[in-house]
Design a protein around this motif. Structure first.
Motif, PDB file in Angstrom:
ATOM      1  N   TYR A 260       0.753  -1.140   0.002  1.00  0.00           N
ATOM      2  CA  TYR A 260       0.157   0.029  -0.047  1.00  0.00           C
ATOM      3  C   TYR A 260       0.804   1.185  -0.049  1.00  0.00           C
ATOM      4  O   TYR A 260       0.613   2.392  -0.761  1.00  0.00           O
ATOM      5  CB  TYR A 260      -0.805  -0.060   1.182  1.00  0.00           C
ATOM      6  CG  TYR A 260      -1.669   1.328   1.169  1.00  0.00           C
ATOM      7  CD1 TYR A 260      -2.971   1.626   0.494  1.00  0.00           C
ATOM      8  CD2 TYR A 260      -1.055   2.436   2.126  1.00  0.00           C
ATOM      9  CE1 TYR A 260      -3.695   2.570   0.606  1.00  0.00           C
ATOM     10  CE2 TYR A 260      -2.102   3.534   2.318  1.00  0.00           C
ATOM     11  CZ  TYR A 260      -3.226   3.534   1.473  1.00  0.00           C
ATOM     12  OH  TYR A 260      -3.778   4.871   1.768  1.00  0.00           O
ATOM     13  N   THR A 264       0.811   4.083  -2.762  1.00  0.00           N
ATOM     14  CA  THR A 264       0.113   5.311  -2.736  1.00  0.00           C
ATOM     15  C   THR A 264       0.963   6.394  -2.164  1.00  0.00           C
ATOM     16  O   THR A 264       0.993   7.787  -2.652  1.00  0.00           O
ATOM     17  CB  THR A 264      -0.936   5.412  -1.684  1.00  0.00           C
ATOM     18  OG1 THR A 264      -0.501   4.847  -0.452  1.00  0.00           O
ATOM     19  CG2 THR A 264      -1.891   4.279  -1.909  1.00  0.00           C
ATOM     20  N   GLU A 385      -2.157  11.284   2.614  1.00  0.00           N
ATOM     21  CA  GLU A 385      -3.307  10.946   1.594  1.00  0.00           C
ATOM     22  C   GLU A 385      -4.392  11.947   1.488  1.00  0.00           C
ATOM     23  O   GLU A 385      -5.028  11.578   0.435  1.00  0.00           O
ATOM     24  CB  GLU A 385      -4.013   9.548   2.532  1.00  0.00           C
ATOM     25  CG  GLU A 385      -3.051   8.192   2.493  1.00  0.00           C
ATOM     26  CD  GLU A 385      -3.343   7.728   3.784  1.00  0.00           C
ATOM     27  OE1 GLU A 385      -3.283   6.284   4.028  1.00  0.00           O
ATOM     28  OE2 GLU A 385      -3.389   8.624   4.819  1.00  0.00           O
ATOM     29  N   GLY A 459      -9.449  -3.491  -0.230  1.00  0.00           N
ATOM     30  CA  GLY A 459     -10.038  -2.206  -1.086  1.00  0.00           C
ATOM     31  C   GLY A 459     -10.851  -1.234  -0.180  1.00  0.00           C
ATOM     32  O   GLY A 459     -10.990  -0.168  -0.461  1.00  0.00           O
ATOM     33  N   ASP A 462      -8.929   1.953   0.803  1.00  0.00           N
ATOM     34  CA  ASP A 462      -9.112   2.966  -0.330  1.00  0.00           C
ATOM     35  C   ASP A 462     -10.371   3.479  -0.538  1.00  0.00           C
ATOM     36  O   ASP A 462     -10.383   4.786  -0.622  1.00  0.00           O
ATOM     37  CB  ASP A 462      -8.508   2.207  -1.706  1.00  0.00           C
ATOM     38  CG  ASP A 462      -7.013   2.151  -1.693  1.00  0.00           C
ATOM     39  OD1 ASP A 462      -6.271   3.029  -2.122  1.00  0.00           O
ATOM     40  OD2 ASP A 462      -6.654   0.818  -1.325  1.00  0.00           O
ATOM     41  N   ARG A 466     -10.821   7.833   0.019  1.00  0.00           N
ATOM     42  CA  ARG A 466     -11.546   8.414  -1.281  1.00  0.00           C
ATOM     43  C   ARG A 466     -12.701   9.133  -0.828  1.00  0.00           C
ATOM     44  O   ARG A 466     -12.817  10.703  -1.253  1.00  0.00           O
ATOM     45  CB  ARG A 466     -11.653   7.483  -2.319  1.00  0.00           C
ATOM     46  CG  ARG A 466     -10.576   7.201  -3.210  1.00  0.00           C
ATOM     47  CD  ARG A 466     -10.890   6.719  -4.724  1.00  0.00           C
ATOM     48  NE  ARG A 466     -11.565   5.671  -4.537  1.00  0.00           N
ATOM     49  CZ  ARG A 466     -11.139   4.330  -4.661  1.00  0.00           C
ATOM     50  NH1 ARG A 466      -9.887   4.229  -4.463  1.00  0.00           N
ATOM     51  NH2 ARG A 466     -12.162   3.385  -4.483  1.00  0.00           N
TER      52      ARG A 466
END
Length: 568
Positions: A260, A264, A385, A459, A462, A466
């Motif tokens: 990860y 990212t 992030e 997932g 993520d 988002r």
């Protein structure tokens, strides 16, 4: 005093321990024609003996079985005169420690006294569920009728309550009145200016709104998705996961984190060089202690940053030396003049609290300094992030993995309550950090690690990031829009990233604004609150550091409105 232990057989003749027969002693019968069935249970705390007081509970009806927590195997018979445990498997639902004192009035009176004292002293809090009469009788090696009688008497006195289906519990009781002598003693202990009731200082009211930086929206924690991941992780976990594991952390999480972070954040991460820790502060403490053991005595820090991070470093035996911060981030070119510093702590992607990224030239200068001097750069990637205007800047660690520690956590992306973070270490620091962590800290909870590994690998992490990125961006846009409309003279500085924004104020107004906001129920922090003690006041202009992550969605508009009213 008699010490009592569980799993001792109840005397078959119904006598109390010590040979003292309790009221209504004798074998405990069930209702006619109702032999106990295998695996059947009844209400916890129900009283199954004939002749028990009516106000304690109801007896076991025909076709029902013994108390919850007791499993009667085939071939055993309740009330047959056999000791509890002869041919049966007792599983006490609730443990209760009591010190039984033999009195002249018998064991039953001693049990009543012990229970009453436990309630009176607060050891058994109101609402606490007590073991069933059968379970407690087995634990204390008493006849069940003796325990049932003690419960009945305490129910009649008001110490306990008993209801069908709810069991026996400690009754709710009003708080005892404060003794007059205690009140006088407390009043005498107060300073003279507090002695008169009219002069009592009222505690500070809780803020109605909080715009304190560094906190995520706790209401947005993905409970359902996290629960799904936890179930999957628990079902798939090998048996050895529930023993003492690797102090570096579970291999499943380290492998998932390596992939990860590379994907990212551009981190060059080998799972063998990742150490899982209880958040960033814990990792910083481990690093500081490891550096001290190698002879380092000083760590450079940004002149504006979190005070408790500086405290962690100093408590580990290192001095902190400030490095000036301006609109391009930390002045890393000044590191060359700090001959005693063996490490530097940087928030490179998004300087906290000023909100600016470290300029590319200064990123290169920090790496060059570390490479030239053999020093260490500790990269606090606390909110990497969350960048809203462009792709996030890659991690500093990718430039020089042998001299940069990449430190991260889920405190901003998920919640600080999980206490999960990680260190991506240079190869030569892995063993010293693990050695420090092993005997002292050992490891973070295995189930949380496995759940996070599943959460990322599926997932779900993520998707959550988002979603939160979009939500926080909308909040920042809402804040900036409200300021442009209602306080156009206030400039918002820093990049569109993270969970906070910096609002420049007119010179000399910062403290007045913070104090005025507090009086209106709004919690704020000024930029000066983050200044290193050795940094000259006024190094940066007056400003507010406004966190827009804390309020839940329904309260955010009101919080922004309160902020606009507090501005000069």
């Amino acid at each position: 005093m008699e010490e009592t232990w569980a799993n001792e057989p109840v005397p078959a003749d119904g006598t109390d321990a010590g040979g003292v027969a309790g009221p209504g002693s004798g074998p405990v019968p069930t209702c006619a024609g109702s032999p106990a069935q295998v695996g059947t249970v009844a209400d916890v705390g129900s009283l199954a003996q004939v002749g028990s007081p009516a106000d304690v509970g109801t007896g076991v009806e025909a076709g029902s079985a013994a108390d919850v927590g007791t499993v009667v195997e085939a071939g055993s018979a309740v009330g047959s005169g056999l000791p509890a445990g002869a041919g049966s498997l007792e599983r006490a639902g609730v443990d209760l420690h009591l010190d039984l004192r033999t009195t002249a009035h018998g064991v039953r009176a001693g049990l009543i006294s012990a229970l009453r004292d436990a309630v009176r002293t607060g050891r058994l809090a109101p609402g606490t569920r007590l073991p069933s009469s059968r379970s407690l009788a087995a634990d204390l090696r008493l006849a069940r009728n003796t325990v049932a009688g003690a419960y009945a008497e305490l129910v009649a006195e008001g110490w306990l309550t008993a209801r069908q289906g709810s069991g026996t519990r400690v009754a709710q009781r009003p708080e005892p009145a404060r003794p007059a002598h205690a009140a006088r003693r407390a009043a005498l202990a107060l300073p003279a200016r507090h002695a008169h009731p009219a002069r009592h200082v009222r505690p500070a009211p809780q803020p109605v709104h909080e715009l304190v930086p560094g906190r995520p929206d706790a209401a947005s924690f993905p409970r359902t998705a996290w629960l799904t991941a936890a179930r999957r992780a628990l079902m798939r976990a090998p048996n050895e996961a529930f023993g003492f594991g690797d102090p570096r952390g579970r291999t499943e999480l380290r492998q998932v984190l390596a992939g990860y972070l590379a994907r990212t954040r551009g981190v060059l991460a080998d799972p063998e060089r990742i150490v899982v820790c209880s958040g960033f502060a814990h990792g910083l403490r481990l690093l500081s202690a490891a550096l001290r053991e190698t002879g380092v005595r000083e760590m450079a820090v940004e002149s504006y940053g979190l005070g408790f991070h500086r405290d962690v470093i100093t408590r580990s035996g290192l001095r902190t030396t400030p490095v000036a911060v301006d609109e391009r981030g930390a002045r890393t070119e000044d590191l060359a003049a700090l001959s005693g510093a063996g490490a530097v702590l940087l928030t490179a992607a998004h300087q906290f609290p000023t909100g600016v990224p470290l300029h590319p030239d200064r990123r290169a200068a920090a790496v060059a300094w570390a490479r030239r001097t053999g020093a260490l750069v500790v990269e606090d990637d606390y909110d990497g992030e969350f960048r809203y205007d462009r792709q996030p800047v890659g991690a500093l660690q990718g430039l020089e993995p042998d001299h940069v520690v990449h430190a991260g956590s889920v405190s901003k992306s998920l919640t600080p309550g999980l206490r999960l973070g990680w260190l991506v270490l240079p190869a030569d620091l892995v063993d010293p950090v693990v050695e420090l962590k092993g005997p002292v800290e050992w490891q973070v909870g295995t189930l949380d690690q496995l759940t996070l590994a599943e959460f990322i690998d599926s997932g779900a992490y993520d998707r959550h990031v988002r979603g939160m990125r979009l939500r926080y961006r909308r909040r920042r846009d809402q804040l900036v829009g409200a300021l442009a409309e209602r306080a156009p003279h206030i400039r918002v500085t820093g990049i569109a990233a993270g969970l906070h924004a910096v609002l420049e104020l007119p010179p000399g107004t910062e403290q007045a604004v913070v104090q005025g906001a507090a009086r209106q129920g709004l919690a704020l922090q000024g930029l000066s609150w983050f200044r290193h003690p050795d940094t000259e006041p006024g190094a940066l202009s007056d400003a507010l550091v406004v966190g827009y992550g804390t309020p839940p969605d329904h309260a955010f508009a009101n919080a922004v409105d309160a902020l606009c009213r507090a501005l000069p």
